[in-house]
Design an enzyme around this catalytic site. Structure first.
Site, PDB file in Angstrom:
ATOM      1  N   SER A   1       7.747   5.417   8.697  1.00  0.00           N
ATOM      2  CA  SER A   1       7.907   4.131   7.882  1.00  0.00           C
ATOM      3  C   SER A   1       6.474   3.363   8.082  1.00  0.00           C
ATOM      4  O   SER A   1       5.593   4.006   8.960  1.00  0.00           O
ATOM      5  CB  SER A   1       8.929   3.035   8.490  1.00  0.00           C
ATOM      6  OG  SER A   1       8.382   2.195   9.412  1.00  0.00           O
ATOM      7  N   LYS A   2       6.164   2.352   7.124  1.00  0.00           N
ATOM      8  CA  LYS A   2       4.877   1.762   7.095  1.00  0.00           C
ATOM      9  C   LYS A   2       4.294   1.194   8.261  1.00  0.00           C
ATOM     10  O   LYS A   2       3.297   1.018   8.785  1.00  0.00           O
ATOM     11  CB  LYS A   2       4.732   0.954   6.001  1.00  0.00           C
ATOM     12  CG  LYS A   2       4.625   1.518   4.638  1.00  0.00           C
ATOM     13  CD  LYS A   2       4.595   0.406   3.217  1.00  0.00           C
ATOM     14  CE  LYS A   2       4.692   1.243   2.065  1.00  0.00           C
ATOM     15  NZ  LYS A   2       4.622   0.290   0.859  1.00  0.00           N
ATOM     16  N   ARG A   3       5.399   0.798   9.202  1.00  0.00           N
ATOM     17  CA  ARG A   3       5.270   0.340  10.382  1.00  0.00           C
ATOM     18  C   ARG A   3       4.629   1.138  11.419  1.00  0.00           C
ATOM     19  O   ARG A   3       4.189   0.586  12.647  1.00  0.00           O
ATOM     20  CB  ARG A   3       6.391  -1.038  10.779  1.00  0.00           C
ATOM     21  CG  ARG A   3       6.581  -2.099   9.865  1.00  0.00           C
ATOM     22  CD  ARG A   3       7.858  -2.826   9.923  1.00  0.00           C
ATOM     23  NE  ARG A   3       9.058  -1.967   9.533  1.00  0.00           N
ATOM     24  CZ  ARG A   3       9.351  -1.720   8.327  1.00  0.00           C
ATOM     25  NH1 ARG A   3       8.496  -2.213   7.522  1.00  0.00           N
ATOM     26  NH2 ARG A   3      10.278  -0.804   8.355  1.00  0.00           N
TER      27      ARG A   3
ATOM     28  N   PRO B   1       0.917  -1.267   0.085  1.00  0.00           N
ATOM     29  CA  PRO B   1      -0.002   0.071  -0.016  1.00  0.00           C
ATOM     30  C   PRO B   1       0.871   1.089   0.061  1.00  0.00           C
ATOM     31  O   PRO B   1       1.883   1.171   0.652  1.00  0.00           O
ATOM     32  CB  PRO B   1      -0.737  -0.274   1.294  1.00  0.00           C
ATOM     33  CG  PRO B   1       0.155  -1.137   2.242  1.00  0.00           C
ATOM     34  CD  PRO B   1       0.804  -1.868   1.314  1.00  0.00           C
TER      35      PRO B   1
END
Ligand code: GLU
Length: 503
Positions: free
Chosen positions: A261-263, A15
């Protein structure tokens, strides 16, 4: 200036996160500002990293944000196809041009041989780079005879095509945001341009496509800056005019330590994705702006300010205003720290600006979700009384439930502090006054009750605090007379009686 054509070129490896949407947004704003074209190209040459559903996600996310694609994936255009995997045949011929002109070479080194070279270097504390200092000792067409190269190719020995990085040359080029950049080519390696699987790498495909699609400005994240010297050299090797470059600052975590970040989102308690993403493998969903109740225009405003500012105090910008004001010159160099509290503030400002009609569908959905029914006109009136207190539509209930249902319990602390021995008697007395009021509006009840309090020489707080406690179960909520004006005479008296009986 040449016709402005910019592209957003995501890789469908998952995503898009908010940093990615910001890249799309800045490209879009720049295109609109300069009456140019905004192109969506999918860079999917790395088949190993391809994630199902990612492409669709990108399209849906841009659509939700109101970032309209003019040309490219799903839109078509005269420079297609816009998915790199469908342009496979185009790239090889460009790799051949570089081979012919001596800017690139075949390399047959196996993964094992490369690993060995790495280990060999480690022994003497060095890191191996495939470059002018090492390429002579490797297995490539710069070292092997023409015949051997031909033999290997004929036998189907796997190879890659590498760029032959010039040695010790000072490269100078410009970036709109970062200014003049100088790099010594000896610090760079012989990057792979074409892989053994018959696919180009990002570098070759990206440069070839930007050229063929007549891209005028490359606007992308700072993480691509290290690739820029190679790209500049590729343009030079092909003898193509290069586009202008603008590398945007990184988006940083709220504490400023490192790239967002994505996390980070679910870990730090705020969304990083524009719209819901369901991991196709684990089925897990990650939190997102849309599902968390952000308005798309607020989200856009938040992103616009992550690295750009108009140079004035003004903070609320519609998309049209952003288009009017945006310039790459006002994009900052330093990383921009994401502030989740400020993000909420933006949403609150948008909620305040929206008309009741705009908010009503969301509010109705909230009500339905709770299995509650009320007339639209009534809900609209409640909304006007509580909207100042809301940041999201889903805050509506928390601030307004007592307009719809009576309190079930009374806040202990408030009871202790505000409910006195004489409170029941005084409220009984007040009920008689309330009953006599014919026009039970906010203004009229306020006038009558306050007059009554004064005539009796009671204290305002002495009456109004237990009164509020009976109506909402605590000390919260908007103006008390606004509340009773809406719930009406009968309900007001019922709640007062219940409080008298049960506290
Ligand atoms: N495919 C690259 C990405 O995923 C594009 C970088 C660029 O814009 O050149 O971000």
């Amino acid at each position: 200036m040449k016709k402005v054509r910019v592209r957003f070129a995501p890789s469908p490896t998952g995503p898009l996160h908010m940093g990615g949407v910001r890249t799309a947004l800045y490209n879009y704003l720049f295109a609109r500002r300069n009456k140019g074209v905004f192109i969506l190209r999918i860079e999917d040459t790395d088949q190993k990293r391809y994630v199902k559903g990612a492409e669709e996600y990108i399209i849906n996310a841009l659509e939700w944000c109101g970032i309209e694609v003019d040309e490219g994936l799903n839109r078509g255009g005269e420079f297609g196809p816009y998915r790199q995997s469908e342009r496979k045949d185009i790239y090889r011929q460009y790799a051949d041009i570089l081979l012919d002109k001596g800017f690139a070479y075949y390399a047959f080194d196996t993964p094992g041989e490369l690993e060995e070279a790495r280990k060999e270097n480690e022994k003497s504390g060095k890191t191996f780079t495939y470059d002018a200092t090492t390429r002579e000792n490797m297995s490539n067409s710069l070292v092997l005879s023409e015949q051997r190269v031909k033999d290997k190719k004929d036998r189907g020995v796997p190879y890659v095509i590498r760029f032959r990085m010039p040695e010790n040359e000072i490269l100078v080029f410009n970036d709109i945001i970062r200014g003049r950049i100088e790099v010594n080519t000896s610090t760079l390696d012989d990057k792979v341009l074409f892989k053994s699987d018959g696919m180009p790498t990002y570098h070759l495909a990206n440069v070839v496509d930007d050229h063929l699609m007549q891209i005028s400005h490359v606007i992308r994240g700072e993480e691509w800056l290290p690739s820029l010297p190679l790209h500049v050299l590729l343009y030079r090797a092909f003898q193509w005019d290069k586009p202008e470059f603008a590398h945007m600052p990184l988006t940083l975590k709220p504490d400023g330590k490192g790239k967002l970040s994505k996390r980070d989102g679910d870990r730090l308690g705020f969304p990083v994705f524009p719209i819901e993403w369901k991991n196709p493998e684990t089925g897990e969903t990650s939190s997102s702006y849309r599902e968390s109740g952000y308005f798309p225009d607020a989200f856009i405003n938040i992103l616009a300010f992550l690295g750009w500012n108009p140079g004035t105090e003004k903070e609320i910008f519609s998309m049209d205003e952003l288009i009017e004001e945006f310039s790459l010159e006002r994009v900052v160099k330093a990383g921009s720290r994401f502030d989740p509290e400020k993000a909420k503030w933006f949403n609150q400002q948008y909620l305040r600006m929206k008309t009741t009609n705009e908010l009503m569908p969301g509010i109705m959905k909230e009500m339905e979700g709770r299995g509650l029914e009320a007339e639209t006109a009534y809900i609209a009136k409640v909304l006007e009384l509580v909207r100042e207190r809301m940041t999201f539509i889903h805050d509506f209930w928390e601030h307004s439930w007592f307009f719809f249902i009576p309190p079930e319990k009374y806040d202990d602390k408030v009871v202790k502090k505000r409910w006195k021995e004489n409170s029941p008697a005084m409220l009984e007395e007040m009920i008689v006054v309330l009953e006599s009021i014919i026009e039970f509006s906010s203004a009229e009840t306020e006038r009558v009750i306050k007059e009554w309090i004064e005539s009796k020489e009671y204290g305002m707080g002495q009456i109004l605090s237990p009164f509020r406690l009976a109506i909402v179960g605590g000390s919260m909520g908007p103006h008390l007379f606004d509340i009773i004006g809406l719930i009406g005479k009968k309900e007001t008296i019922t709640r007062l009686r219940k409080a008298i009986d049960s506290i």
